[in-house]
Scaffold this active site. Sequence first.
Site, PDB file in Angstrom:
ATOM      1  CB  VAL A  17      -5.738 -16.963   3.878  1.00 44.32           C
ATOM      2  CG1 VAL A  17      -5.037 -17.882   4.877  1.00 44.32           C
ATOM      3  CG2 VAL A  17      -6.365 -17.783   2.750  1.00 44.32           C
ATOM      4  CD  GLU A 131      -1.096 -29.907   5.858  1.00 39.54           C
ATOM      5  OE1 GLU A 131      -1.645 -30.109   4.771  1.00 39.54           O
ATOM      6  OE2 GLU A 131      -0.349 -30.735   6.401  1.00 39.54           O
ATOM      7  CD  GLU A 192      -5.242 -19.400  -5.622  1.00 41.85           C
ATOM      8  OE1 GLU A 192      -4.222 -18.731  -5.405  1.00 41.85           O
ATOM      9  OE2 GLU A 192      -5.809 -20.064  -4.739  1.00 41.85           O
ATOM     10  CE  LYS A 207      -4.315 -26.042  -4.003  1.00 36.44           C
ATOM     11  NZ  LYS A 207      -5.727 -25.726  -4.194  1.00 36.44           N
TER      12      LYS A 207
HETATM   13  N1  NAI Z   1      -8.442 -18.421  -0.364  1.00 47.05           N
HETATM   14  C1  NAI Z   1      -8.239 -19.715  -0.197  1.00 47.05           C
HETATM   15  O1  NAI Z   1      -9.190 -20.517  -0.089  1.00 47.05           O
HETATM   16  C2  NAI Z   1      -6.860 -20.257  -0.146  1.00 47.05           C
HETATM   17  C3  NAI Z   1      -5.769 -19.477  -0.432  1.00 47.05           C
HETATM   18  N2  NAI Z   1      -4.524 -20.011  -0.389  1.00 47.05           N
HETATM   19  C4  NAI Z   1      -3.358 -19.191  -0.666  1.00 47.05           C
HETATM   20  O2  NAI Z   1      -3.253 -18.200   0.344  1.00 47.05           O
HETATM   21  C5  NAI Z   1      -2.655 -17.025  -0.196  1.00 47.05           C
HETATM   22  C6  NAI Z   1      -3.585 -15.846   0.077  1.00 47.05           C
HETATM   23  O3  NAI Z   1      -4.824 -16.107  -0.532  1.00 47.05           O
HETATM   24  P1  NAI Z   1      -6.098 -15.193  -0.225  1.00 47.05           P
HETATM   25  O4  NAI Z   1      -6.077 -14.733   1.180  1.00 47.05           O
HETATM   26  O5  NAI Z   1      -7.254 -15.940  -0.732  1.00 47.05           O
HETATM   27  O6  NAI Z   1      -5.797 -13.970  -1.196  1.00 47.05           O
HETATM   28  P2  NAI Z   1      -6.312 -12.466  -1.046  1.00 47.05           P
HETATM   29  O7  NAI Z   1      -6.129 -11.846  -2.382  1.00 47.05           O
HETATM   30  O8  NAI Z   1      -7.649 -12.413  -0.405  1.00 47.05           O
HETATM   31  O9  NAI Z   1      -5.263 -11.875  -0.001  1.00 47.05           O
HETATM   32  C7  NAI Z   1      -3.962 -11.489  -0.322  1.00 47.05           C
HETATM   33  C8  NAI Z   1      -3.734 -10.163   0.342  1.00 47.05           C
HETATM   34  O10 NAI Z   1      -2.355  -9.800   0.214  1.00 47.05           O
HETATM   35  C9  NAI Z   1      -2.318  -8.419  -0.004  1.00 47.05           C
HETATM   36  N3  NAI Z   1      -1.025  -8.083  -0.610  1.00 47.05           N
HETATM   37  C10 NAI Z   1      -0.634  -8.238  -1.882  1.00 47.05           C
HETATM   38  N4  NAI Z   1       0.629  -7.801  -2.034  1.00 47.05           N
HETATM   39  C11 NAI Z   1       1.031  -7.364  -0.836  1.00 47.05           C
HETATM   40  C12 NAI Z   1       2.237  -6.795  -0.357  1.00 47.05           C
HETATM   41  N5  NAI Z   1       3.273  -6.592  -1.157  1.00 47.05           N
HETATM   42  N6  NAI Z   1       2.317  -6.476   0.957  1.00 47.05           N
HETATM   43  C13 NAI Z   1       1.262  -6.688   1.769  1.00 47.05           C
HETATM   44  N7  NAI Z   1       0.100  -7.218   1.384  1.00 47.05           N
HETATM   45  C14 NAI Z   1      -0.007  -7.546   0.083  1.00 47.05           C
HETATM   46  C15 NAI Z   1      -3.513  -8.115  -0.894  1.00 47.05           C
HETATM   47  O11 NAI Z   1      -3.870  -6.750  -0.815  1.00 47.05           O
HETATM   48  C16 NAI Z   1      -4.558  -9.030  -0.296  1.00 47.05           C
HETATM   49  O12 NAI Z   1      -5.320  -8.398   0.701  1.00 47.05           O
HETATM   50  C17 NAI Z   1      -2.407 -17.322  -1.673  1.00 47.05           C
HETATM   51  O13 NAI Z   1      -1.105 -17.833  -1.819  1.00 47.05           O
HETATM   52  C18 NAI Z   1      -3.416 -18.413  -1.965  1.00 47.05           C
HETATM   53  O14 NAI Z   1      -3.026 -19.227  -3.057  1.00 47.05           O
HETATM   54  C19 NAI Z   1      -4.281 -21.322  -0.035  1.00 47.05           C
HETATM   55  C20 NAI Z   1      -5.320 -22.131   0.264  1.00 47.05           C
HETATM   56  C21 NAI Z   1      -6.695 -21.686   0.192  1.00 47.05           C
HETATM   57  N1  LIG Z   2      -8.158 -21.384  -5.162  1.00 44.77           N
HETATM   58  C1  LIG Z   2      -7.824 -22.521  -4.388  1.00 44.77           C
HETATM   59  C2  LIG Z   2      -7.708 -22.136  -2.948  1.00 44.77           C
HETATM   60  C3  LIG Z   2      -7.120 -23.195  -2.137  1.00 44.77           C
HETATM   61  O1  LIG Z   2      -6.048 -23.713  -2.392  1.00 44.77           O
HETATM   62  C4  LIG Z   2      -8.917 -23.559  -4.526  1.00 44.77           C
HETATM   63  O2  LIG Z   2      -9.992 -23.222  -5.016  1.00 44.77           O
HETATM   64  O3  LIG Z   2      -8.667 -24.716  -4.163  1.00 44.77           O
HETATM   65 NA    NA Z   3      -3.612 -28.928   3.681  1.00 47.41          NA
END
Ligand code: NAI
Ligand SMILES: N[C@@H](CC=O)C(=O)O
Ligand code: NA
Length: 430
Positions: A17, A131, A192, A207
């Site tokens: 993200v 959001e 996740e 959610k």
């Molecule tokens: N991937 C998706 O489709 C969606 C994700 N989300 C939410 O968005 C958030 C991020 O998800 P993603 O980007 O998919 O996860 P991701 O695992 O790809 O990215 C998270 C990043 O944060 C970094 N990180 C972890 N601890 C850290 C720290 N202490 N300081 C700096 N960076 C740090 C990790 O190295 C990683 O690159 C989560 O809360 C997830 O639930 C929400 C909706 C959809």
């Molecule tokens: N892991 C979640 C990411 C978005 O909230 C999903 O699959 O819906």
């Molecule tokens: Na939304």
Amino acid sequence: MMRTRPLKVALLGCGVVGSEVARIMTTHADDLTARIGAPVELAGVAVRRPSKVRAGIDPALVTTDATALVKRGDIDVVVEVIGGIEPARTLITTAFEHGASVVSANKALIAQDGAALHATAEQHGRDLYYEAAVAGAIPLIRPLRESLAGDKVNRVLGIVNGTTNFILDKMDSTGAGYQEALDEATALGYAEADPTADVEGFDAAAKAAILAGIAFHTRVRLDDVYREGMADVTAADFASAKRMGCTIKLLAICERAADGGSVTACVHPAMIPLSHPLASVREAYNAVFVEAEAAGQLMFYGPGAGGAPTASAVLGDLVAVCRNKLGEATGPGDSAYTQLPVSPMGEVVTRYHISLDVADKPGVLAQVATVFAEHGVSIDTVRQTGKDGEASLVVVTHRAPDAALSGTVEALRRLDTVRGVASIMRVEGE
Ligand SMILES: NC(=O)C1=CN([C@@H]2O[C@H](COP(=O)(O)OP(=O)(O)OC[C@H]3O[C@@H](n4cnc5c(N)ncnc54)[C@H](O)[C@@H]3O)[C@@H](O)[C@H]2O)C=CC1
Ligand SMILES: N[C@@H](CC=O)C(=O)O
Ligand code: NA
């Protein structure tokens, strides 16, 4: 009038993200400036692996010290896309204490600590927007918090997890195996960091807690949400669903009781008729029905996961928060002004599809029917197929309290003539 001093944004996390947030902030900088009324500048990016090459991000902005970044004092908005409870919670709290507003995609954290975080934001006169945390790109939190603020929402039902919808869709449409489909969803950036959160229903439950809290203006904790994941859904369940003209979806269902005195929130797989709009929600798309007293039924549909769709929701929040900041205002805060009890799953009224392996001999059907009657559960349909002295009995019930239905299943298991309960699934959407 356009302000020339830029609003400074700190990005915490640059994964699926975060990298898309950074990309859109750069490629759409002029439009964002025009829409906000001031330029927005990426002032720092906190990451875990600083050596990784990140296209479009100035390496000078990259830091591993997220705490120092949020404490800088010149940051207007912190975008938290790290995920998990800690250090995200402390970083968000520290951001408020140092004058920044926060945009987060972190449903796990908001479901667990949303009340406390809202209180801290309010104490410091800052915004907390999320959001992206529910149903990815789909505008849902904002419509509930703002557009429907004058109405009374009675029900929120839908598909709120993209990963599990992707897996169930693949299992149903291509016959793919569970692990193969999960691996594909992970590779596409939907899952996740720990996909157990998706398949065991924790993500959808978080959610549901957020949605129920906002929709019913009450506090719904993650533990209040009844949760069943989809890891036990089998090809046989899909075959059974198909015979009934149904498919299987993982649903989140939040309801206000008819007397208005309590609410329920649950997440579980359910059979839904192919004619229902939720049945045609494919891949990682989400769809949510909101039923409100005056508005009637509203349907929200779109991409529920993935880097760019989720970043779209984050950017929308970023623009809103920046506009609030320029107007020296804050957006809507915590709206939980009632404390309605959350009823247990046993009180939720639902329908069951039960598939039993039974002895194929006289009186068995009557015996089974008696068990249903003894528990006050009315049968809608029964279908029996048999061979070699054994039979398969599929019973679909009318609506009854979940406790009565599970009591019926327990009693059926104790019958000598019932060899086994092959599958039990709730039925929705009729
Ligand atoms: N991937 C998706 O489709 C969606 C994700 N989300 C939410 O968005 C958030 C991020 O998800 P993603 O980007 O998919 O996860 P991701 O695992 O790809 O990215 C998270 C990043 O944060 C970094 N990180 C972890 N601890 C850290 C720290 N202490 N300081 C700096 N960076 C740090 C990790 O190295 C990683 O690159 C989560 O809360 C997830 O639930 C929400 C909706 C959809
Ligand atoms: N892991 C979640 C990411 C978005 O909230 C999903 O699959 O819906
Ligand atoms: Na939304």
